[in-house]
Design a protein around this motif. Structure first.
Motif, PDB file in Angstrom:
ATOM      1  N   MET A  65      46.406  -3.897 -32.980  1.00 29.44           N
ATOM      2  CA  MET A  65      45.984  -3.975 -31.576  1.00 29.44           C
ATOM      3  C   MET A  65      45.672  -5.414 -31.177  1.00 29.44           C
ATOM      4  SD  MET A  65      43.403  -1.232 -29.900  1.00 29.44           S
ATOM      5  CE  MET A  65      44.238   0.254 -30.357  1.00 29.44           C
ATOM      6  N   ALA A  66      45.264  -6.221 -32.156  1.00 29.16           N
ATOM      7  CA  ALA A  66      44.947  -7.627 -31.878  1.00 29.16           C
ATOM      8  C   ALA A  66      46.184  -8.395 -31.409  1.00 29.16           C
ATOM      9  CB  ALA A  66      44.339  -8.281 -33.112  1.00 29.16           C
ATOM     10  N   LYS A  67      47.377  -7.818 -31.620  1.00 28.65           N
ATOM     11  CA  LYS A  67      48.613  -8.487 -31.188  1.00 28.65           C
ATOM     12  C   LYS A  67      48.904  -8.270 -29.699  1.00 28.65           C
ATOM     13  CE  LYS A  67      50.649  -7.690 -35.741  1.00 28.65           C
ATOM     14  NZ  LYS A  67      51.481  -6.748 -36.502  1.00 28.65           N
ATOM     15  N   VAL A  68      48.157  -7.365 -29.064  1.00 32.65           N
ATOM     16  CA  VAL A  68      48.417  -7.066 -27.650  1.00 32.65           C
ATOM     17  C   VAL A  68      47.930  -8.225 -26.786  1.00 32.65           C
ATOM     18  CG1 VAL A  68      47.905  -5.509 -25.730  1.00 32.65           C
ATOM     19  CG2 VAL A  68      48.199  -4.585 -28.040  1.00 32.65           C
ATOM     20  N   LYS A  69      48.840  -8.781 -26.015  1.00 33.15           N
ATOM     21  CA  LYS A  69      48.503  -9.911 -25.155  1.00 33.15           C
ATOM     22  C   LYS A  69      47.505  -9.481 -24.076  1.00 33.15           C
ATOM     23  CE  LYS A  69      50.933 -13.699 -23.293  1.00 33.15           C
ATOM     24  NZ  LYS A  69      51.786 -13.935 -22.170  1.00 33.15           N
ATOM     25  N   GLY A  70      46.460 -10.272 -23.910  1.00 30.80           N
ATOM     26  CA  GLY A  70      45.477  -9.946 -22.871  1.00 30.80           C
ATOM     27  C   GLY A  70      44.375  -9.029 -23.346  1.00 30.80           C
ATOM     28  N   GLY A  71      44.481  -8.506 -24.572  1.00 30.78           N
ATOM     29  CA  GLY A  71      43.444  -7.612 -25.098  1.00 30.78           C
ATOM     30  C   GLY A  71      42.386  -8.391 -25.869  1.00 30.78           C
ATOM     31  N   ILE A  72      41.198  -7.818 -25.954  1.00 30.11           N
ATOM     32  CA  ILE A  72      40.110  -8.379 -26.790  1.00 30.11           C
ATOM     33  C   ILE A  72      39.664  -7.208 -27.670  1.00 30.11           C
ATOM     34  CG2 ILE A  72      37.925  -9.651 -26.815  1.00 30.11           C
ATOM     35  CD1 ILE A  72      38.233  -9.738 -23.659  1.00 30.11           C
ATOM     36  N   VAL A  73      40.002  -7.277 -28.946  1.00 26.62           N
ATOM     37  CA  VAL A  73      39.767  -6.121 -29.806  1.00 26.62           C
ATOM     38  C   VAL A  73      38.524  -6.327 -30.658  1.00 26.62           C
ATOM     39  CG1 VAL A  73      40.763  -4.644 -31.590  1.00 26.62           C
ATOM     40  CG2 VAL A  73      42.230  -5.668 -29.856  1.00 26.62           C
ATOM     41  N   GLY A  74      37.664  -5.322 -30.657  1.00 23.60           N
ATOM     42  CA  GLY A  74      36.454  -5.356 -31.471  1.00 23.60           C
ATOM     43  C   GLY A  74      36.405  -4.155 -32.392  1.00 23.60           C
ATOM     44  N   ALA A  75      35.442  -4.184 -33.312  1.00 22.78           N
ATOM     45  CA  ALA A  75      35.263  -3.086 -34.260  1.00 22.78           C
ATOM     46  C   ALA A  75      33.965  -2.359 -33.962  1.00 22.78           C
ATOM     47  CB  ALA A  75      35.223  -3.632 -35.678  1.00 22.78           C
ATOM     48  N   GLY A  76      34.051  -1.036 -33.857  1.00 24.28           N
ATOM     49  CA  GLY A  76      32.858  -0.225 -33.619  1.00 24.28           C
ATOM     50  C   GLY A  76      32.403   0.473 -34.887  1.00 24.28           C
TER      51      GLY A  76
END
Ligand SMILES: O=C(O)C(=O)C[C@H](O)[C@H](O)COP(=O)(O)O
Length: 218
Positions: A65-76
């Motif tokens: 998911m970190a490869k998606v442009k414009g996304g900010i991916v975190g871990a819950g």
């Protein structure tokens, strides 16, 4: 690995919380769906994405998911120092936890992962405030007292901004967003498991778009 202070962590979690009115909470069983799911949510206007560490493939999901442009991916669902290390190594840009312990806060600061830590009461919120955390998750929001509880905290603890999560949906989200101490909510409703399983990315995008266009922070 570079350490961060509480104030640097809050600066980052503030930006993440202000990116959109909803942070999708994602429980993903199959890493091959991660990129498409993230891309659909970002297209729908929800760039901050919380991938819970509750499935075997969650770290792989974060990496994809970190490869998606414009996304900010975190871990819950961060619980331990090892979770923090794993999340950071997978590419998570922030962490979220259902509660908070001194050990978990220390781990996030040591690993340089901005933490949006959970509180469910005045005392828990104050304990985080003592550590310098002015941006917090309110969890489990509905079960702990909902919008009336947060409204009660808004005057004595006005320096804290909350992201209510847990039992939040399109139906009750606006009641939270109308409060002065809320700028976003978190929720799994924007990415239903059956829709992910069916690979219906248009539908996920539509749910996200509806949330983005309907909900406004005050
Ligand atoms: O474990 C964490 O760090 C979490 O973030 C917990 C989630 O916020 C809730 O499980 C989402 O609750 P629902 O939207 O009611 O499904």
């Amino acid at each position: 690995m570079s350490k961060i202070t509480a104030s640097e962590a809050c600066k980052r979690t503030a930006e993440i919380c202000q990116a959109a009115p909803v942070v999708p909470v994602l429980i993903v069983d199959d890493a091959s769906t991660a990129y498409d799911l993230g891309a659909a949510l970002v297209r729908g206007g929800l760039p901050a994405l919380e991938v819970t560490l509750r499935t075997d493939c969650a770290l792989e999901v974060i990496s994809e998911m970190a490869k998606v442009k414009g996304g900010i991916v975190g871990a819950g669902t961060l619980l331990t120092h090892q979770d923090v290390k794993n999340a950071k190594a997978a590419g998570a840009k922030f962490g979220v936890s259902p509660g908070a312990t001194p050990a978990l806060i220390d781990a996030c600061e040591a690993e340089g992962l901005p933490l949006l830590a959970g509180a469910a009461s005045g005392s828990e919120a104050m304990a985080l405030l003592e550590r310098g955390y002015t941006w917090q998750k309110f969890f489990p929001a509905e079960a702990a007292g909902g919008a009336p509880l947060l409204k009660s905290l808004s005057s004595p603890l006005s320096q804290i901004t909350f992201c209510p999560t847990g039992g939040v949906s399109l139906t009750n989200a606006q009641a939270y967003l109308n409060l002065p101490n809320v700028v976003c909510v978190g929720g799994s409703w924007v990415a239903p498991t059956d829709v992910i399983k069916a690979g219906n990315w248009d539908q996920i995008e539509e749910i996200a778009r509806t949330a983005h266009s309907t909900l406004k922070s005050a």
